[in-house]
Write a protein that holds these residues in place. Structure first.
Motif, PDB file in Angstrom:
ATOM      1  N   MET A 183      26.196 -11.101 -16.669  1.00 23.92           N
ATOM      2  CA  MET A 183      25.299 -11.831 -17.558  1.00 23.92           C
ATOM      3  C   MET A 183      25.104 -10.995 -18.821  1.00 23.92           C
ATOM      4  SD  MET A 183      21.404 -13.178 -16.763  1.00 23.92           S
ATOM      5  CE  MET A 183      21.943 -14.533 -15.752  1.00 23.92           C
ATOM      6  N   SER A 184      25.285 -11.624 -19.976  1.00 26.71           N
ATOM      7  CA  SER A 184      25.135 -10.904 -21.242  1.00 26.71           C
ATOM      8  C   SER A 184      23.655 -10.653 -21.550  1.00 26.71           C
ATOM      9  CB  SER A 184      25.764 -11.719 -22.373  1.00 26.71           C
ATOM     10  OG  SER A 184      24.973 -12.856 -22.661  1.00 26.71           O
ATOM     11  N   VAL A 185      23.428  -9.759 -22.489  1.00 27.85           N
ATOM     12  CA  VAL A 185      22.057  -9.471 -22.925  1.00 27.85           C
ATOM     13  C   VAL A 185      21.418 -10.745 -23.479  1.00 27.85           C
ATOM     14  CG1 VAL A 185      20.634  -8.162 -24.550  1.00 27.85           C
ATOM     15  CG2 VAL A 185      22.512  -7.030 -23.369  1.00 27.85           C
ATOM     16  N   GLU A 186      22.192 -11.530 -24.221  1.00 24.25           N
ATOM     17  CA  GLU A 186      21.661 -12.763 -24.806  1.00 24.25           C
ATOM     18  C   GLU A 186      21.254 -13.763 -23.725  1.00 24.25           C
ATOM     19  OE1 GLU A 186      24.665 -11.410 -25.709  1.00 24.25           O
ATOM     20  OE2 GLU A 186      24.000 -10.527 -27.604  1.00 24.25           O
ATOM     21  N   GLU A 187      22.099 -13.901 -22.712  1.00 25.41           N
ATOM     22  CA  GLU A 187      21.779 -14.815 -21.607  1.00 25.41           C
ATOM     23  C   GLU A 187      20.552 -14.326 -20.845  1.00 25.41           C
ATOM     24  OE1 GLU A 187      26.121 -16.490 -20.244  1.00 25.41           O
ATOM     25  OE2 GLU A 187      25.607 -14.412 -19.767  1.00 25.41           O
ATOM     26  N   LEU A 188      20.490 -13.046 -20.635  1.00 27.11           N
ATOM     27  CA  LEU A 188      19.352 -12.452 -19.941  1.00 27.11           C
ATOM     28  C   LEU A 188      18.070 -12.630 -20.744  1.00 27.11           C
ATOM     29  CD1 LEU A 188      18.646 -10.926 -17.373  1.00 27.11           C
ATOM     30  CD2 LEU A 188      19.307  -8.815 -18.510  1.00 27.11           C
ATOM     31  N   ALA A 189      18.140 -12.460 -22.062  1.00 22.97           N
ATOM     32  CA  ALA A 189      16.961 -12.654 -22.922  1.00 22.97           C
ATOM     33  C   ALA A 189      16.487 -14.106 -22.861  1.00 22.97           C
ATOM     34  CB  ALA A 189      17.273 -12.253 -24.355  1.00 22.97           C
ATOM     35  N   ARG A 190      17.422 -15.053 -22.846  1.00 26.55           N
ATOM     36  CA  ARG A 190      17.038 -16.467 -22.742  1.00 26.55           C
ATOM     37  C   ARG A 190      16.405 -16.754 -21.379  1.00 26.55           C
ATOM     38  NH1 ARG A 190      21.922 -17.164 -25.599  1.00 26.55           N
ATOM     39  NH2 ARG A 190      23.031 -17.735 -23.703  1.00 26.55           N
ATOM     40  N   LEU A 191      16.911 -16.109 -20.334  1.00 27.40           N
ATOM     41  CA  LEU A 191      16.320 -16.274 -19.000  1.00 27.40           C
ATOM     42  C   LEU A 191      14.882 -15.769 -18.987  1.00 27.40           C
ATOM     43  CD1 LEU A 191      16.801 -16.881 -15.864  1.00 27.40           C
ATOM     44  CD2 LEU A 191      17.120 -14.422 -15.720  1.00 27.40           C
ATOM     45  N   VAL A 192      14.664 -14.565 -19.534  1.00 28.45           N
ATOM     46  CA  VAL A 192      13.312 -13.997 -19.597  1.00 28.45           C
ATOM     47  C   VAL A 192      12.407 -14.900 -20.420  1.00 28.45           C
ATOM     48  CG1 VAL A 192      11.917 -12.063 -20.459  1.00 28.45           C
ATOM     49  CG2 VAL A 192      14.058 -11.609 -19.238  1.00 28.45           C
ATOM     50  N   ALA A 193      12.883 -15.369 -21.561  1.00 26.59           N
ATOM     51  CA  ALA A 193      12.085 -16.261 -22.402  1.00 26.59           C
ATOM     52  C   ALA A 193      11.724 -17.536 -21.654  1.00 26.59           C
ATOM     53  CB  ALA A 193      12.840 -16.599 -23.695  1.00 26.59           C
ATOM     54  N   GLY A 194      12.647 -18.065 -20.879  1.00 26.67           N
ATOM     55  CA  GLY A 194      12.378 -19.269 -20.096  1.00 26.67           C
ATOM     56  C   GLY A 194      11.327 -19.038 -19.020  1.00 26.67           C
ATOM     57  N   VAL A 195      11.408 -17.888 -18.358  1.00 25.40           N
ATOM     58  CA  VAL A 195      10.401 -17.547 -17.342  1.00 25.40           C
ATOM     59  C   VAL A 195       9.034 -17.434 -17.997  1.00 25.40           C
ATOM     60  CG1 VAL A 195       9.628 -15.733 -15.751  1.00 25.40           C
ATOM     61  CG2 VAL A 195      12.024 -16.453 -15.745  1.00 25.40           C
ATOM     62  N   TRP A 196       8.958 -16.725 -19.113  1.00 23.57           N
ATOM     63  CA  TRP A 196       7.679 -16.580 -19.807  1.00 23.57           C
ATOM     64  C   TRP A 196       7.155 -17.917 -20.283  1.00 23.57           C
ATOM     65  CZ3 TRP A 196       8.413 -11.697 -23.367  1.00 23.57           C
ATOM     66  CH2 TRP A 196       8.459 -10.552 -22.559  1.00 23.57           C
ATOM     67  N   ALA A 197       8.040 -18.746 -20.808  1.00 21.48           N
ATOM     68  CA  ALA A 197       7.609 -20.069 -21.293  1.00 21.48           C
ATOM     69  C   ALA A 197       6.977 -20.866 -20.159  1.00 21.48           C
ATOM     70  CB  ALA A 197       8.795 -20.822 -21.884  1.00 21.48           C
ATOM     71  N   GLU A 198       7.605 -20.833 -19.004  1.00 22.01           N
ATOM     72  CA  GLU A 198       7.060 -21.565 -17.862  1.00 22.01           C
ATOM     73  C   GLU A 198       5.725 -20.988 -17.406  1.00 22.01           C
ATOM     74  OE1 GLU A 198       8.249 -22.339 -13.254  1.00 22.01           O
ATOM     75  OE2 GLU A 198       9.866 -22.372 -14.721  1.00 22.01           O
ATOM     76  N   LEU A 199       5.653 -19.675 -17.310  1.00 19.10           N
ATOM     77  CA  LEU A 199       4.430 -19.037 -16.807  1.00 19.10           C
ATOM     78  C   LEU A 199       3.278 -19.081 -17.810  1.00 19.10           C
ATOM     79  CD1 LEU A 199       5.990 -15.933 -15.013  1.00 19.10           C
ATOM     80  CD2 LEU A 199       5.120 -18.034 -13.961  1.00 19.10           C
ATOM     81  N   LEU A 200       3.607 -19.006 -19.091  1.00 21.76           N
ATOM     82  CA  LEU A 200       2.566 -18.993 -20.123  1.00 21.76           C
ATOM     83  C   LEU A 200       2.240 -20.386 -20.655  1.00 21.76           C
ATOM     84  CD1 LEU A 200       3.829 -15.873 -22.086  1.00 21.76           C
ATOM     85  CD2 LEU A 200       1.690 -16.017 -20.799  1.00 21.76           C
ATOM     86  N   GLY A 201       3.140 -21.331 -20.435  1.00 21.98           N
ATOM     87  CA  GLY A 201       2.907 -22.689 -20.911  1.00 21.98           C
ATOM     88  C   GLY A 201       3.050 -22.849 -22.412  1.00 21.98           C
ATOM     89  N   VAL A 202       3.891 -22.002 -23.030  1.00 26.24           N
ATOM     90  CA  VAL A 202       4.144 -22.070 -24.470  1.00 26.24           C
ATOM     91  C   VAL A 202       5.632 -21.894 -24.723  1.00 26.24           C
ATOM     92  CG1 VAL A 202       1.862 -21.151 -25.098  1.00 26.24           C
ATOM     93  CG2 VAL A 202       3.783 -19.588 -24.816  1.00 26.24           C
ATOM     94  N   GLU A 203       6.072 -22.266 -25.943  1.00 28.43           N
ATOM     95  CA  GLU A 203       7.457 -21.997 -26.327  1.00 28.43           C
ATOM     96  C   GLU A 203       7.606 -20.498 -26.559  1.00 28.43           C
ATOM     97  OE1 GLU A 203       9.598 -24.115 -29.344  1.00 28.43           O
ATOM     98  OE2 GLU A 203       8.424 -25.919 -28.922  1.00 28.43           O
TER      99      GLU A 203
END
Length: 80
Positions: free
Chosen positions: A1-21
């Motif tokens: 998994m590339s750094v970019e893919e991993l960053a998008r995964l982390v951003a997606g997890v945060w978006a779900e948990l925080l309820g924001v983009e």
């Protein structure tokens, strides 16, 4: 998994948990993140990646890009 893919995964997890983009350069604390969300993030990353990520690491790397850059080698090693 590339750094970019991993960053998008982390951003997606945060978006779900925080309820924001969340963008890959957004700050965890600026989005309303706190220790409980960091614990939940660690649990989700372990489930998604099979990798134990200490809460301290999440809190010391407050953007998806920073966290992804730090985790990239560990994720690549775990995949081998």
């Amino acid at each position: 998994m590339s750094v970019e893919e991993l960053a998008r995964l982390v951003a997606g997890v945060w978006a779900e948990l925080l309820g924001v983009e969340v963008g890959v350069d957004d700050d965890f604390y600026g989005l309303g993140g706190h220790s409980l969300i960091a614990v939940r993030t660690a649990a989700r990353l372990r489930a998604e990646l099979g990798l134990r990520v200490p809460v301290r690491v999440i809190m010391e790397n407050p953007t998806p890009n920073a966290l992804a850059a730090l985790l990239a080698d560990a994720v690549a090693s775990a995949a081998r």
